[in-house]
Design a protein around this motif. Sequence first.
Motif, PDB file in Angstrom:
ATOM      1  N   ALA A   1       1.548  11.357 -10.444  1.00 16.46           N
ATOM      2  CA  ALA A   1       0.993  12.817 -10.435  1.00 16.46           C
ATOM      3  C   ALA A   1       1.873  13.919 -10.585  1.00 16.46           C
ATOM      4  O   ALA A   1       1.844  14.914 -11.373  1.00 16.46           O
ATOM      5  N   ALA A   2       3.110  13.825  -9.575  1.00 12.85           N
ATOM      6  CA  ALA A   2       4.226  14.994  -9.782  1.00 12.85           C
ATOM      7  C   ALA A   2       4.723  14.925 -11.427  1.00 12.85           C
ATOM      8  O   ALA A   2       4.883  16.171 -11.962  1.00 12.85           O
ATOM      9  N   ALA A   3       5.003  13.906 -11.814  1.00 12.55           N
ATOM     10  CA  ALA A   3       5.280  13.616 -13.388  1.00 12.55           C
ATOM     11  C   ALA A   3       4.464  14.362 -14.228  1.00 12.55           C
ATOM     12  O   ALA A   3       4.751  14.923 -15.324  1.00 12.55           O
ATOM     13  N   GLN A   4       3.327  13.893 -14.062  1.00 14.35           N
ATOM     14  CA  GLN A   4       2.110  14.474 -14.800  1.00 14.35           C
ATOM     15  C   GLN A   4       2.012  16.004 -14.966  1.00 14.35           C
ATOM     16  O   GLN A   4       1.817  16.701 -15.737  1.00 14.35           O
ATOM     17  N   GLU A   5       2.198  16.600 -13.581  1.00 13.92           N
ATOM     18  CA  GLU A   5       1.965  17.877 -13.429  1.00 13.92           C
ATOM     19  C   GLU A   5       3.373  18.555 -14.039  1.00 13.92           C
ATOM     20  O   GLU A   5       3.119  19.688 -14.587  1.00 13.92           O
ATOM     21  N   ALA A   6       4.493  18.221 -13.991  1.00 11.25           N
ATOM     22  CA  ALA A   6       5.874  18.353 -14.622  1.00 11.25           C
ATOM     23  C   ALA A   6       5.471  18.618 -16.301  1.00 11.25           C
ATOM     24  O   ALA A   6       5.892  19.568 -17.006  1.00 11.25           O
ATOM     25  N   ILE A   7       5.022  17.391 -16.788  1.00 12.79           N
ATOM     26  CA  ILE A   7       4.812  17.495 -18.162  1.00 12.79           C
ATOM     27  C   ILE A   7       3.750  18.592 -18.629  1.00 12.79           C
ATOM     28  O   ILE A   7       4.052  19.295 -19.526  1.00 12.79           O
ATOM     29  N   GLN A   8       2.720  18.623 -17.828  1.00 10.76           N
ATOM     30  CA  GLN A   8       1.683  19.659 -18.001  1.00 10.76           C
ATOM     31  C   GLN A   8       2.446  21.043 -17.981  1.00 10.76           C
ATOM     32  O   GLN A   8       2.012  21.691 -18.918  1.00 10.76           O
ATOM     33  N   ALA A   9       3.227  21.271 -17.216  1.00  9.66           N
ATOM     34  CA  ALA A   9       3.876  22.707 -16.977  1.00  9.66           C
ATOM     35  C   ALA A   9       4.931  22.914 -18.118  1.00  9.66           C
ATOM     36  O   ALA A   9       5.118  24.070 -18.658  1.00  9.66           O
TER      37      ALA A   9
ATOM     38  N   VAL B   1       0.736  -1.145   0.089  1.00  9.57           N
ATOM     39  CA  VAL B   1      -0.093  -0.036  -0.125  1.00  9.57           C
ATOM     40  C   VAL B   1       0.776   1.319  -0.031  1.00  9.57           C
ATOM     41  O   VAL B   1       0.678   2.215  -0.651  1.00  9.57           O
ATOM     42  N   GLY B   2       2.088   1.110   0.665  1.00 10.21           N
ATOM     43  CA  GLY B   2       2.838   2.498   0.849  1.00 10.21           C
ATOM     44  C   GLY B   2       3.447   2.450  -0.553  1.00 10.21           C
ATOM     45  O   GLY B   2       3.756   3.682  -0.962  1.00 10.21           O
ATOM     46  N   GLN B   3       3.801   1.284  -1.104  1.00 10.00           N
ATOM     47  CA  GLN B   3       4.844   1.500  -2.163  1.00 10.00           C
ATOM     48  C   GLN B   3       3.813   2.223  -3.494  1.00 10.00           C
ATOM     49  O   GLN B   3       3.843   2.976  -4.279  1.00 10.00           O
ATOM     50  N   ARG B   4       2.269   1.761  -3.213  1.00  7.92           N
ATOM     51  CA  ARG B   4       1.417   2.241  -4.347  1.00  7.92           C
ATOM     52  C   ARG B   4       1.179   3.716  -3.872  1.00  7.92           C
ATOM     53  O   ARG B   4       1.143   4.458  -5.062  1.00  7.92           O
ATOM     54  N   GLU B   5       1.052   4.116  -3.081  1.00  3.87           N
ATOM     55  CA  GLU B   5       0.862   5.460  -2.534  1.00  3.87           C
ATOM     56  C   GLU B   5       1.969   6.407  -2.985  1.00  3.87           C
ATOM     57  O   GLU B   5       1.846   7.421  -3.720  1.00  3.87           O
ATOM     58  N   GLU B   6       3.218   5.673  -2.942  1.00  2.00           N
ATOM     59  CA  GLU B   6       4.516   6.685  -3.290  1.00  2.00           C
ATOM     60  C   GLU B   6       4.685   6.764  -4.916  1.00  2.00           C
ATOM     61  O   GLU B   6       4.719   7.644  -5.670  1.00  2.00           O
ATOM     62  N   PHE B   7       4.277   5.609  -5.628  1.00  2.00           N
ATOM     63  CA  PHE B   7       4.185   5.641  -6.937  1.00  2.00           C
ATOM     64  C   PHE B   7       3.044   6.363  -7.613  1.00  2.00           C
ATOM     65  O   PHE B   7       3.268   7.240  -8.457  1.00  2.00           O
ATOM     66  N   ALA B   8       1.862   6.485  -6.783  1.00  2.00           N
ATOM     67  CA  ALA B   8       0.700   7.416  -7.398  1.00  2.00           C
ATOM     68  C   ALA B   8       1.105   8.777  -7.365  1.00  2.00           C
ATOM     69  O   ALA B   8       0.931   9.749  -7.982  1.00  2.00           O
ATOM     70  N   GLN B   9       1.836   9.099  -6.079  1.00  2.00           N
ATOM     71  CA  GLN B   9       2.458  10.612  -5.862  1.00  2.00           C
ATOM     72  C   GLN B   9       3.519  11.013  -7.030  1.00  2.00           C
ATOM     73  O   GLN B   9       3.222  11.865  -7.460  1.00  2.00           O
ATOM     74  N   ARG B  10       4.297   9.950  -7.097  1.00  2.00           N
ATOM     75  CA  ARG B  10       5.425  10.360  -8.269  1.00  2.00           C
ATOM     76  C   ARG B  10       4.947  10.547  -9.616  1.00  2.00           C
ATOM     77  O   ARG B  10       5.152  11.203 -10.412  1.00  2.00           O
TER      78      ARG B  10
END
Length: 181
Positions: free
Chosen positions: A124-132, A113-122
């Motif tokens: 989301a951050a990558a998608q935001e960086a691409i969008q920016a 669960v921790g790994q899944r949450e960490e990867f989900a955050q990463r």
Amino acid sequence: DQNQIVRSEIQILTSASLRENVLKTLGVDVVYPWIEVNKPGSTEAEQRKAFNSAVTLFEKSLTVEPVKDANVIHLTFRHTDPELAAECLNLLVHYYMEQRREVYASRGSSFLVGQREEFAQRLAAAQEAIQAFNLRHDITSLEDLAALLPRDLSDRPRFGADVRPATPHILLVTDGATLPP
């Protein structure tokens, strides 16, 4: 360290709860018929004391030791009845495996669960960086992105022999599809 893992497994194998489970399953009267746990007229405290005596005797009859230079644990149980000794060991190993599975399952599920949450955050951050990046460079489609990339590297500016230009590589991930740089 493998030695620490083996020591931990030995601790689990020699735990009182496993010995108690074996004795409760088989019955103290079967394993040690001379110990009367349910003696008529005995108090609960006397019954518990008799049961604890059986658990202690079981512990003294059980040998759990690591095999030298191996990740193996050797178990022996001394009893006058060899078939009953084998049954005691089989049950001990059965309860050991159950306890081990519970311990590692609870650790594993929280870990996953921790790994899944960490990867989900990463992600989301990558998608935001691409969008920016897309907004900064006014990219609205893959065609716009492709137009930014050089078509022919022979047209790049030439530098001195000891200076090399840095070539940026862009990796775009959209809807699970990966495009090469």
